[in-house]
Scaffold this motif. Structure first.
Motif, short mmCIF file in Angstrom:
data_model
loop_
_atom_site.label_atom_id
_atom_site.label_comp_id
_atom_site.label_asym_id
_atom_site.label_seq_id
_atom_site.Cartn_x
_atom_site.Cartn_y
_atom_site.Cartn_z
N LEU A 19 -7.35 -0.29 3.97
CA LEU A 19 -6.13 0.05 4.69
C LEU A 19 -6.40 -0.05 6.19
N PRO A 20 -5.61 -0.82 6.91
CA PRO A 20 -5.91 -1.07 8.33
C PRO A 20 -5.80 0.17 9.19
N ASN A 21 -6.79 0.33 10.06
CA ASN A 21 -6.80 1.41 11.06
C ASN A 21 -6.69 2.81 10.45
N ILE A 22 -7.24 2.97 9.25
CA ILE A 22 -7.14 4.25 8.56
C ILE A 22 -8.49 4.96 8.54
N GLY A 23 -9.49 4.32 7.97
CA GLY A 23 -10.79 4.96 7.82
C GLY A 23 -11.48 5.19 9.16
#
Length: 947
Positions: A406-410
């Motif tokens: 998931l982009p820019n999540i972790g």
């Protein structure tokens, strides 16, 4: 089986709490080491200094004065009203939310003022310590082994809620203490034991803070339902009636015990400036909230709507393991699903926030659940089957994959926590022979991993926020000095007659609520509960709030309103800045190394002035904003007119000025809507003001909506502006724009800056009602009174977006008649005014029937006597009080009692009597209430396993 009873005096329990205390001290030193290393205190500048620490200092002085009076003068005198709280406010209802009612704050009575900062820090840590201790007691009640309770208590104490909020809002930790104790009380009732603990903790929780007591009550109800439904019963209908009845009796008794504070708080809450506001919110949170929820479980890198989770290993393992236990632990599973769903729905967040804006300040309850799941499944971590180990590894890998994909999540913090989780699982499975052979050593190793994770959570949090977060805390040892080093502290330098009641205003307010410590009278206020009459006064005159309806600094420097409030002095930090009319002269005072520039005026109204002209509410409501302002010095606005009273003929001098509007290069206009292409776009209004008059900018019917870059690309009006930029975008850049559009937050707060040749002012517009908003679309701004004409006003918009106005106009207000009006109203005024605890006295001589207007904010707690005869006080001019008087000489006596205090005290006394009767031996009264027929007592472990 006999129900388990926790006894603190046993050697095992003493050793447990010794170990817990040592672990807490070591982890606290590590978790809060950024404060130690940076030389910062726990006093957060925005709210900690202005509210929490200030209220603690004030409470200490207030309580000490009560005790001193009792010991030296042998009388009980409790001050209930203080004019240094804004325009004047109730002490109990204003400060209860922060300090009054919390028993821990009683330690301040034993602490010298110079050591209060140290006590403040100690109380922050003490609350966290007690939270973990209370959780341990709950675990012992539920027959969890010592190491399981120890692990759960560390995860609970140092969860994200505790790490992030303890230094910022210390009293937010109190519900973490009360929740486990309340649940122990419920357990005792469910097992047919006495309800003294439930009564006592309910009383403490409601005395401490009514706001969090509401959340605690809801969480306790959920717990009761889940526990009762998963327990075994011989006759469930009979058990339900007995358990429910006894729980209600004990809970209501505890609540009634706190009525002496709770009832006044409820009455104040109902009259608060935000209580009658209809809040709006979306059915779902923003997409990025749901995307980050996986990260939030392991880190503090993202927080929205007061959602602070962040649990140390092995909490996530235990949650996964919980759902691998088929046909078992139904109560824990149901609790997890219910509370997780509550986290995901704004409506649920609004419900738990008192039907206000969605806020998850109840996350302490979710943290309790996760910590107890960990404590409950702790023993089973050391006996995992191969199937369970495989499933846990698979779930962790899937969790990590979601964080990564998931982009820019972790976040780095989340991946580090995930690494520790995998390391924990590897340790429990690959080294299972060692784990089985040395269980104590294995558990100590797991404690070490938990401690590492807790410390990492804190260090990641403060490392990411070292500039924006730690810098907002007061330097260690400077807390009380900052309170003294303020404008209110130097008022005594120019206050000629301390007995005369006057207020002062400032050009800027760097430290709000400082007047409490110095006992000075000003016009700024910042407390969570505020007087709804003051807010209504602001709304009726379109006075701008800089930020919030319960946070106001000035009266927009309007000469007529300053006079009405009795503002005599104006304090400046820069003598070159705009000085409002009619202040003049410039006296320089050196106070603690800083220069203050003080100007004075004689055009202000005394504490009690008289007026015979009565303005009906209907007439006042029909006027424009500027006409209302002028009417306040020509008569008294009354909610109801006495029989035979006639409204005066009002005269108005304001006039509109011709004006033209010019859009800046980054603004395009279409059908009355101004589209701003970038932040800081400006709109210029050209006009010619009248010299010697106040110039006003009136913005009517304002609406504002933020727009993403992609939104602007699709607007026809903005197409020429972006035509070249749009044509040069690559496919990848366009995809990024679409992604940014999806994640663009819906901004609700718009700080608008208006600049004239005389001054600059900022107000806030809200397009939806949220945490700190107010329902307003009209704003009247005083742009200054100058001896020369002004020609331009520039409006600066904060964000890209669409801004619509039903009207933008410039008005001029002459002030030639101000001095004459003040003199006429002051001719017959209240004299020989004395202020004592909860009482004001004075004398007045009138030539004819008139209304005595008092500079006291409206409150139902005030009563009046005229010549020793009770007389009615009226609400006048929206936010003030007035007293109708006949001709002649009168002695006036005003007395204040907190609304609801006396009936609350009576309810408390009755509840205390009822509790004392309950404490009598069983054979004396109501034996069924205390000792119902014996019911089977099944341990929680057995009950849950069979369900």
């Amino acid at each position: 089986m006999k129900p388990f009873t926790f006894r603190l005096h046993t050697a095992g329990r003493r050793f447990y709490f010794l170990c817990y205390t040592l672990a807490f001290l070591l982890l606290s030193a590590a978790v809060f080491s950024p404060f130690i290393l940076s030389g910062k205190s726990f006093i957060w500048k925005p709210d900690g200094l202005t509210q929490h620490f200030t209220s603690l200092v004030y409470f200490r002085n207030w309580a000490v004065s009560i005790v001193r009076t009792l010991l030296t003068e042998h009388r009980l005198s409790i001050p209930l009203w203080d004019f240094s709280i804004g325009y004047g406010s109730d002490i109990l209802t204003t400060l209860h939310y922060y300090v009054i009612g919390d028993p821990l704050n009683l330690l301040s009575l034993l602490t010298p003022v110079r050591f209060l900062e140290g006590l403040y820090a100690f109380l922050v840590l003490l609350r966290l310590y007690l939270a973990g201790a209370a959780f341990s007691c709950y675990c012992f009640r539920m027959k969890r082994e010592g190491m399981a309770a120890f692990a759960g208590s560390l995860i609970y104490t140092f969860c994200g809620y505790g790490i992030a909020l303890a230094p910022v809002h210390p009293y937010f930790i109190n519900p973490m203490i009360y929740l486990p104790l309340l649940l122990i009380g419920v357990e005792r009732v469910l097992h047919k034991e006495k309800g003294n603990l439930l009564i006592a903790v309910t009383a403490l929780a409601s005395l401490s803070n009514f706001y969090f007591f509401y959340m605690l009550a809801i969480l306790t109800v959920i717990y009761f339902i889940l526990r009762f439904c998963t327990m075994e019963h011989e006759n469930w209908k009979k058990d339900l009636g007995s358990s429910l009845g006894r729980t209600l009796f004990f809970s209501l008794t505890g609540t009634a015990l706190s009525a002496v504070l709770l009832l006044p708080m409820l009455l104040q809450f109902l009259s608060d400036s935000r209580s009658d506001t209809s809040l709006t919110y979306s059915p779902l949170y923003r997409p990025d909230y749901y995307e980050h929820i996986l990260d939030q479980f392991l880190s503090l890198s993202y927080s929205s709507s007061w959602t602070n989770l962040c649990f140390a290993a092995p909490a996530l393992l235990c949650v996964f393991l919980l759902f691998l236990k088929r046909k078992r632990l139904k109560a824990l599973k149901a609790g997890f699903l219910i509370l997780t769903a509550t986290l995901l729905l704004p409506a649920a967040g609004s419900f738990l926030n008192g039907f206000s804006y969605p806020a998850n300040r109840w996350c302490f309850g979710y943290s309790f659940l996760i910590a107890f799941i960990t404590a409950y499944l702790w023993p089973e971590l050391f006996s995992l089957s191969k199937k369970e180990a495989f499933c846990l590894a698979f779930l962790l890998l899937v969790y990590g994959a979601l964080l990564f994909l998931l982009p820019n999540i972790g976040s780095v913090q989340a991946f580090f926590a995930l690494f520790l989780l995998l390391l924990t699982l590897f340790f429990l499975t690959a080294l299972s022979p060692y784990v089985k052979k040395h269980p104590r050593g294995a558990k100590l190793c797991l404690f070490l991993l938990i401690s590492i994770n807790i410390c990492a959570n804190s260090l990641f949090y403060y490392r990411n926020n070292v500039e924006s977060h730690l810098s907002r805390f007061v330097d260690r040892g400077e807390g009380f000095a900052v309170l003294e080093h303020s404008a209110s502290g130097m008022v005594s330098l120019f206050l000629k007659d301390p007995s005369e009641f006057c207020r002062y205003a400032q050009d800027i307010v760097p430290l709000r609520n400082d007047t409490l410590i110095q006992k000075a009278n000003s016009i700024h206020y910042y407390w969570s509960l505020s007087n709804g009459a003051v807010t209504r006064f602001f709304n009726e005159l379109a006075l701008p709030f800089e930020e919030r309806s319960f946070k106001y600094d000035s009266l927009d420097n309007r000469a007529q309103l300053h006079a009405l409030a009795g503002v005599r002095w104006y304090i400046q930090y820069d003598p070159n800045k705009y000085l409002p009319y009619p202040f003049d002269g410039l006296n320089v005072y050196d106070y603690q190394g800083d220069l203050y520039y003080v100007s004075e005026t004689s055009d202000y109204l005394p504490f009690g002035y008289t007026c015979s002209n009565l303005i009906p509410r209907e007439t006042y409501n029909a006027l424009t904003y500027l006409e209302r302002q002028q009417a306040l010095l020509q008569g008294v606005v009354c909610e109801t007119l006495p029989d035979g009273a006639k409204a005066p003929a009002l005269t108005f001098q304001d006039q509109p000025l011709p004006a033209s509007i010019t859009c800046g290069s980054d603004i395009c206009e279409e059908n009355g809507t101004y589209y701003c292409m970038k932040e800081g776009a400006q709109l210029t209004i050209s006009f010619e003001s009248v010299p010697g008059c106040e110039t006003y900018l009136l913005l009517e019917g304002m609406e504002a909506h933020s727009l993403s870059q992609l939104d602007l690309y699709t607007l026809d009006a903005a197409a020429p502006y972006f035509e070249e930029e749009l044509a040069s975008l690559t496919a990848r850049e366009l995809r990024q724009k679409k992604k940014d559009h999806r994640n663009t937050p819906n901004i609700s707060r718009f700080p608008i800056t208006c600049t004239s040749e005389a001054l600059e002012t900022t107000f806030c517009y809200y397009n939806q009602l949220t945490e700190s908003s107010y329902d307003r679309s009209d704003f009247l701004l005083n742009m200054g009174c100058t001896q020369e004409s002004q020609h331009t006003i520039t409006i600066t918009f904060p964000y890209r977006g669409a801004y619509t106005f039903q009207g933008i106009s410039i008005h001029s207000l002459p002030l030639d008649s101000l001095t004459q009006q003040i003199a006429a109203l002051s001719q017959e005024h209240l004299e020989n005014v004395t202020f004592t605890d909860n009482q004001i006295t004075g004398a007045i001589t009138l030539s004819g029937p008139s209304v005595l207007c008092l500079s006291i904010p409206h409150s139902k707690g005030w009563t009046a006597q005229v010549d020793e005869t009770p007389a009615p006080l009226l609400q006048s001019n929206t936010m003030y009080l007035s007293l109708p008087l006949e001709a002649g000489t009168h002695t006036i006596r005003l007395h204040y009692t907190t609304p609801g205090l006396k009936p609350g005290l009576l309810i408390t006394a009755l509840a205390l009597t009822l509790w004392l009767l309950y404490l009598l031996p069983d054979k004396t009264i109501h034996p069924r209430l205390r000792t119902p027929k014996k019911a089977p007592h099944t341990s929680t472990h057995q009950q849950t396993n069979t369900k």
